[in-house]
Design an enzyme around this catalytic site. Structure first.
Site, short mmCIF file in Angstrom:
data_model
loop_
_atom_site.label_atom_id
_atom_site.label_comp_id
_atom_site.label_asym_id
_atom_site.label_seq_id
_atom_site.Cartn_x
_atom_site.Cartn_y
_atom_site.Cartn_z
N CYS A 206 0.91 -1.20 -0.10
CA CYS A 206 0.00 0.04 0.10
C CYS A 206 0.97 0.94 -0.05
O CYS A 206 2.18 0.97 -0.50
CB CYS A 206 -0.97 0.14 1.21
SG CYS A 206 -0.05 -0.02 2.67
N HIS B 183 -18.36 -21.86 -14.17
CA HIS B 183 -18.78 -21.73 -15.56
C HIS B 183 -18.45 -22.78 -16.41
O HIS B 183 -17.11 -23.22 -16.61
CB HIS B 183 -18.22 -20.52 -16.25
CG HIS B 183 -18.77 -19.76 -17.15
ND1 HIS B 183 -18.63 -20.30 -18.37
CD2 HIS B 183 -19.71 -18.84 -17.66
CE1 HIS B 183 -19.43 -19.71 -19.51
NE2 HIS B 183 -20.09 -18.74 -18.68
#
Length: 619
Positions: free
Chosen positions: A26, A541
């Site tokens: 970060c 999927h």
């Protein structure tokens, strides 16, 4: 490499390359995902030159480096042989309720936009100073050319916002920018008498605004996903961009534009009532006192949209930017107090470095490197920042430009308002000096807890060390692993639908990779959604573009709402028939809410059985 020896020591002290699963960063920290935290030598790592501190908690194993962490990280992943996670958010995200998610979106959207805002704000401050001192006349071409930078940044703010938030909201950045540019064009922005499809449009100013475009880009993202689902793939490249633009523009003009303006007006009304009832001084005081806590929680940019709204509506911000500057200087003062109090040379170096950093407006090194560790500086800033904010609020200090920090002080004299500048300087001095004195008096606490931790039995230390929680996903089908980036479907290969992997099946049975509730079964039976008890949302999927088969070759036996167990049969699929019809049979397993977790790590092996682990979700 500049940081090679430094990174070599970090790698050694966290347990070696083989102990590192992943590392992201970060603003100031390296965040490691370690296989075994016991192998990390935390105390020696804390003592390493260049390391401000080490924080090990349930979020991550965090090594506080400073604002140059991106350079360190770039070399580190190269040395580790890792690939940067393109598009992955640097900040670790928690599960959020809708309000917090919206606040985080605003904060994260503003982060990349701050750079041009700071440049324009500081330029406005210096131009104001030059104009006051007579160095440059406000009517001179030089002044007007330089001032055009400031005016352009804020006039075209919707374009910057569109680019910043598009990726987070699953929209094309370029289409989002095209929409924003259309809104601020001379054909639409502040034009009266417009209508579309016979419906009269309100006269609205889109320049300088930010809420309408955020709502519009959110809608664009939802529409993008919908069109990818229903428009035939061979038409998507040409048809989808056109449909997105011709649908999004009217919807924005009719719905999101007015809603965005109403929200902005509502924010202004709320603070006007607050000001008339209590006085804005209380908000300035509280924000200046508690800003370090917001930064620590990752909400440091929370105030930016509110400040922008004030400047757009009133021409100045009466609350947040002045409070932020006072708070930053109070943080610097607190660290100066510790610098003067410290005896240890390494502590002096730490406190001096982070004090100067905070003086320049970057307080994260101080907050993560000293405040969290010693805690008492929070009290010092609450005292110093609170008193400085109280004075600024009582004196009605105004911030005329979107700028904060010492370099922005000249902008407080805009419109020849010298008393405003004087009051702001006094507020900053109060915050800085009071926090420094308070920190010096409060002193540097002895690290008894650290000593006790060293002497504690191993079992006790292990009890206090909170390890990562993981949700393992077993393989939904037997077969060969395919990296997600190699999947022949852009929605999956780009990671837009989450992290995961593909499996080229060698068996016709599709099993549940986790226990949970069946959240969705597509009518065409080619896709199944599962939500676990921990909230992990898994999408299976089956095949690529097999939605066009309309259920042919699929025998799905579970229904939406069913509670299933890991390893339970979900569907029997004729993969040979799918291939014969010209479709790719690859089974794709992704975690669709990837961004809610620290990471989703695919397995490294080439072939999978249904008993093997294929993904690991790090909570």
């Amino acid at each position: 490499m500049k940081y090679q020896s430094f990174n070599e020591e970090i790698i050694r002290l966290v347990g070696g390359k083989e102990n590192i699963q992943a590392v992201v960063h970060c603003m100031t920290r390296l965040r490691f995902t370690l296989k075994d935290r016991e192998k990390a030598n935390t105390e020696e790592l804390k003592a390493l030159d260049g390391v401000i501190d080490v924080v090990s908690n349930n979020v991550a194993y965090q090594v506080i480096i400073g604002t140059h962490v991106s350079e360190v990280h770039a070399e580190l992943i190269s040395m580790l042989g890792l690939t940067p996670n393109v598009g992955e958010e640097n900040e670790v995200k928690e599960k959020k309720n809708p309000f917090k998610a919206a606040m985080d979106l605003l904060s994260e959207t503003m982060t990349p936009v701050i750079e041009p805002i700071i440049a324009s704000g500081l330029l406005a401050g210096f131009l104001s100073l030059f104009s006051i001192t007579g160095l440059i006349s406000a009517d001179s071409p030089t002044y007007q050319l330089l001032d055009s930078i400031r005016s352009a940044v804020f006039f075209f703010l919707p374009i910057f916002i569109a680019m910043s938030c598009a990726k987070r909201l699953k929209a094309s950045p370029y289409l989002a920018v095209a929409l924003a540019a259309t809104l601020v064009s001379s054909s639409i922005n502040d034009v009266a008498g417009l209508s579309i499809f016979g419906i009269q449009l309100p006269q609205m100013v889109y320049a300088n605004s930010f809420i309408p475009i955020i709502l519009a880009v959110w809608f664009m993202g939802q529409l993008t996903v919908l069109l990818k689902k229903y428009v035939p793939k061979f038409l998507q490249y040409f048809l989808n961009p056109l449909l997105i633009m011709v649908i999004c523009l009217p919807v924005t003009l009719l719905i999101f534009g007015p809603i965005g303006i109403w929200i902005g007006d509502g924010i202004g009304w709320f603070f006007e009532v607050l000001h008339n009832t209590f006085g804005s001084w209380i908000v300035v005081m509280l924000y200046a006192a508690f800003q370090p806590f917001l930064i620590m929680l990752g909400a440091g940019n929370f105030m930016m949209p509110l400040a922008l709204n004030f400047v757009n509506k009133m021409g100045y911000d009466p609350i947040f930017l002045a409070a932020a500057t006072i708070s930053d200087l109070a943080v610097s003062g607190a660290m100066l107090g510790y610098f003067l109090r410290a005896k240890d040379s390494k502590q002096k170096q730490l406190f001096g470095t982070v004090s100067f950093s905070a003086l320049m407006g970057v307080t994260e090194p101080a907050i993560y490197g000293a405040f969290i560790k010693f805690r008492r500086p929070f009290i010092a800033v609450m005292i110093g920042g609170g008193l400085g904010g109280l004075f600024a609020g009582l004196m009605n200090v105004k911030t005329y430009s979107i700028v904060w920090g010492l370099m922005g002080l000249p902008s407080y004299a805009d419109n020849q308002d010298f008393s405003n500048l004087v009051f702001m300087i006094i507020s900053v001095v109060i915050g800085f000096v009071t926090a420094a004195v308070a920190a010096y008096i409060l002193g540097i606490p002895q690290e008894e807890k650290s000593v006790q931790a060293k002497e504690a039995p191993k079992e006790e230390v292990l009890e206090k060390t909170i390890e990562f929680k993981k949700v393992p996903l077993s393989s939904a089908v037997e077969g060969k692993v395919v990296p997600l980036a190699e999947i022949n479907d852009q929605a999956f290969s780009t990671g837009a639908l989450g992290k995961g992997l593909g499996i080229i099946p060698t068996d016709n049975k599709v099993l549940a990779p986790v226990s949970g509730e069946v959240s969705a079964v597509f009518p065409t039976k080619h896709a199944i959604g599962i939500k676990t008890e921990e909230g992990v949302e898994v999408l299976i999927h089956i095949g690529i573009d097999t939605v066009e088969l309309d259920g042919k070759h699929f025998d799905t036996i579970v229904e939406q709402g069913a509670i299933i167990e890991k390893g339970q049969l979900l569907s029997t699929v004729d993969f040979a028939g799918i291939q014969k019809d010209g479709y790719d049979p690859t089974v794709i397993v992704v975690v669709t809410n990837t961004m809610d977790y620290l990471d989703v790590i695919p397995v490294a092996q080439e072939n999978l059985f249904t008993t093997d682990e294929c993904l690991t979700v790090i909570l």
